[in-house]
Design a protein around this motif. Structure first.
Motif, PDB file in Angstrom:
ATOM      1  N   ALA A 181       0.832  -1.200   0.000  1.00 43.63           N
ATOM      2  CA  ALA A 181       0.000   0.000   0.000  1.00 43.63           C
ATOM      3  C   ALA A 181       0.869   1.254   0.000  1.00 43.63           C
ATOM      4  O   ALA A 181       0.475   2.292  -0.504  1.00 43.63           O
ATOM      5  CB  ALA A 181      -0.922  -0.004   1.219  1.00 43.63           C
ATOM      6  N   GLY A 182       2.076   1.146   0.532  1.00 44.34           N
ATOM      7  CA  GLY A 182       3.006   2.280   0.580  1.00 44.34           C
ATOM      8  C   GLY A 182       4.004   2.201  -0.565  1.00 44.34           C
ATOM      9  O   GLY A 182       3.635   2.275  -1.730  1.00 44.34           O
ATOM     10  N   ASP A 183       5.265   2.030  -0.218  1.00 43.69           N
ATOM     11  CA  ASP A 183       6.324   1.956  -1.224  1.00 43.69           C
ATOM     12  C   ASP A 183       6.523   0.522  -1.691  1.00 43.69           C
ATOM     13  O   ASP A 183       6.723  -0.386  -0.892  1.00 43.69           O
ATOM     14  CB  ASP A 183       7.646   2.477  -0.645  1.00 43.69           C
ATOM     15  N   ASP A 184       6.486   0.332  -3.018  1.00 42.55           N
ATOM     16  CA  ASP A 184       6.763  -0.970  -3.608  1.00 42.55           C
ATOM     17  C   ASP A 184       8.262  -1.221  -3.621  1.00 42.55           C
ATOM     18  O   ASP A 184       9.064  -0.303  -3.426  1.00 42.55           O
ATOM     19  CB  ASP A 184       6.244  -1.030  -5.045  1.00 42.55           C
ATOM     20  N   ALA A 185       8.646  -2.456  -3.869  1.00 39.96           N
ATOM     21  CA  ALA A 185      10.056  -2.822  -3.960  1.00 39.96           C
ATOM     22  C   ALA A 185      10.265  -3.687  -5.198  1.00 39.96           C
ATOM     23  O   ALA A 185       9.500  -4.619  -5.449  1.00 39.96           O
ATOM     24  CB  ALA A 185      10.498  -3.579  -2.717  1.00 39.96           C
ATOM     25  N   GLY A 186      11.282  -3.366  -5.959  1.00 41.92           N
ATOM     26  CA  GLY A 186      11.619  -4.163  -7.130  1.00 41.92           C
ATOM     27  C   GLY A 186      13.078  -4.558  -7.076  1.00 41.92           C
ATOM     28  O   GLY A 186      13.916  -3.800  -6.589  1.00 41.92           O
ATOM     29  N   PHE A 187      13.398  -5.743  -7.558  1.00 46.79           N
ATOM     30  CA  PHE A 187      14.791  -6.171  -7.556  1.00 46.79           C
ATOM     31  C   PHE A 187      15.039  -7.196  -8.654  1.00 46.79           C
ATOM     32  O   PHE A 187      14.115  -7.830  -9.167  1.00 46.79           O
ATOM     33  CB  PHE A 187      15.207  -6.731  -6.196  1.00 46.79           C
ATOM     34  N   ILE A 188      16.295  -7.340  -8.976  1.00 42.08           N
ATOM     35  CA  ILE A 188      16.767  -8.332  -9.940  1.00 42.08           C
ATOM     36  C   ILE A 188      17.529  -9.397  -9.165  1.00 42.08           C
ATOM     37  O   ILE A 188      18.577  -9.110  -8.600  1.00 42.08           O
ATOM     38  CB  ILE A 188      17.674  -7.676 -10.996  1.00 42.08           C
ATOM     39  N   PRO A 189      17.014 -10.632  -9.125  1.00 43.07           N
ATOM     40  CA  PRO A 189      17.744 -11.704  -8.444  1.00 43.07           C
ATOM     41  C   PRO A 189      18.783 -12.327  -9.383  1.00 43.07           C
ATOM     42  O   PRO A 189      18.567 -12.413 -10.595  1.00 43.07           O
ATOM     43  CB  PRO A 189      16.648 -12.720  -8.109  1.00 43.07           C
ATOM     44  N   ALA A 190      19.891 -12.746  -8.831  1.00 43.28           N
ATOM     45  CA  ALA A 190      20.914 -13.504  -9.556  1.00 43.28           C
ATOM     46  C   ALA A 190      21.330 -14.642  -8.641  1.00 43.28           C
ATOM     47  O   ALA A 190      21.956 -14.414  -7.608  1.00 43.28           O
ATOM     48  CB  ALA A 190      22.096 -12.611  -9.907  1.00 43.28           C
ATOM     49  N   LYS A 191      20.946 -15.882  -9.010  1.00 42.73           N
ATOM     50  CA  LYS A 191      21.145 -17.021  -8.112  1.00 42.73           C
ATOM     51  C   LYS A 191      21.804 -18.188  -8.848  1.00 42.73           C
ATOM     52  O   LYS A 191      21.556 -18.400 -10.033  1.00 42.73           O
ATOM     53  CB  LYS A 191      19.798 -17.517  -7.577  1.00 42.73           C
ATOM     54  N   LEU A 192      22.612 -18.939  -8.116  1.00 46.65           N
ATOM     55  CA  LEU A 192      23.139 -20.222  -8.566  1.00 46.65           C
ATOM     56  C   LEU A 192      22.575 -21.282  -7.648  1.00 46.65           C
ATOM     57  O   LEU A 192      22.424 -21.054  -6.448  1.00 46.65           O
ATOM     58  CB  LEU A 192      24.664 -20.255  -8.497  1.00 46.65           C
ATOM     59  N   GLY A 193      22.282 -22.458  -8.215  1.00 49.46           N
ATOM     60  CA  GLY A 193      21.687 -23.486  -7.380  1.00 49.46           C
ATOM     61  C   GLY A 193      21.948 -24.885  -7.875  1.00 49.46           C
ATOM     62  O   GLY A 193      22.541 -25.109  -8.933  1.00 49.46           O
ATOM     63  N   PHE A 194      21.462 -25.827  -7.079  1.00 54.24           N
ATOM     64  CA  PHE A 194      21.609 -27.251  -7.367  1.00 54.24           C
ATOM     65  C   PHE A 194      20.233 -27.890  -7.319  1.00 54.24           C
ATOM     66  O   PHE A 194      19.477 -27.691  -6.366  1.00 54.24           O
ATOM     67  CB  PHE A 194      22.537 -27.914  -6.340  1.00 54.24           C
ATOM     68  N   LYS A 195      19.897 -28.661  -8.352  1.00 57.35           N
ATOM     69  CA  LYS A 195      18.607 -29.344  -8.449  1.00 57.35           C
ATOM     70  C   LYS A 195      18.853 -30.846  -8.419  1.00 57.35           C
ATOM     71  O   LYS A 195      19.704 -31.354  -9.147  1.00 57.35           O
ATOM     72  CB  LYS A 195      17.922 -28.966  -9.757  1.00 57.35           C
ATOM     73  N   ALA A 196      18.104 -31.559  -7.573  1.00 54.20           N
ATOM     74  CA  ALA A 196      18.216 -33.012  -7.469  1.00 54.20           C
ATOM     75  C   ALA A 196      16.827 -33.625  -7.628  1.00 54.20           C
ATOM     76  O   ALA A 196      15.895 -33.263  -6.905  1.00 54.20           O
ATOM     77  CB  ALA A 196      18.807 -33.409  -6.121  1.00 54.20           C
TER      78      ALA A 196
END
Length: 167
Positions: A86-101
């Motif tokens: 309702a107030g200030d929105d937030a935006g960001f760009i994620p950069a992630k490395l991960g492992f999938k099993a």
């Protein structure tokens, strides 16, 4: 009586079709050697933040995946996520490395870590870690994950629906 006969005929036809599908699903071709390959997927995300400062989130991402074996993969994910309030929105760009099993043929667990780079004023950057579970087919990937943004003092539970293909 006439309806009962129709119902029983339909019932046995459905059972026969399901039985033949199940029997066919049991056939497998044995793969002598697994070839390493790349995949890419494009997803849409919707989430519910766990803190009351934000109402919901929307985002899009791209995930590049390198399969070591049929059961393990390395993933690199980036995109854009917007947290609405309702107030200030937030935006960001994620950069992630991960492992999938993979735990079977389609179900998997995924762990990712990286950074979230703020795009709105005074947001800054944050460490981001993300455990999740999902189901992946040849082209469709549906996952549920928890994302924690350490420096933003919030997190979210997010659902990802993606389309992917082998490169």
């Amino acid at each position: 009586m006439k309806n009962a006969k129709r119902f029983s005929t339909l019932f046995f036809a459905v059972i026969a079709i399901l039985f033949s599908m199940e029997t066919k699903a049991q056939e497998q071709t044995k793969q002598s050697e697994y070839l390493n390959h790349w995949r890419i997927g494009f997803g849409l995300n919707g989430g519910i933040p766990v803190k009351e400062s934000y109402n919901f989130s929307l985002g899009a991402d791209a995930r590049l995946q390198y399969d070591f074996t049929t059961k393990t993969s390395l993933a690199a994910t980036t995109g854009y996520t917007h947290l609405f309030s309702a107030g200030d929105d937030a935006g960001f760009i994620p950069a992630k490395l991960g492992f999938k099993a993979f735990l079977g043929n389609q179900f998997y667990v995924l762990g990712e870590a990286g950074g979230a780079f703020g795009t709105t004023k005074e947001l800054g950057n944050s460490f981001l870690w993300t455990p999740g579970i999902g189901v992946a087919t040849k082209h469709i990937d549906v996952s549920l994950r928890y994302e924690n943004y350490n420096d933003y003092d919030t997190g979210q539970i997010s659902l990802r629906l993606a389309y992917g293909f082998q490169l």
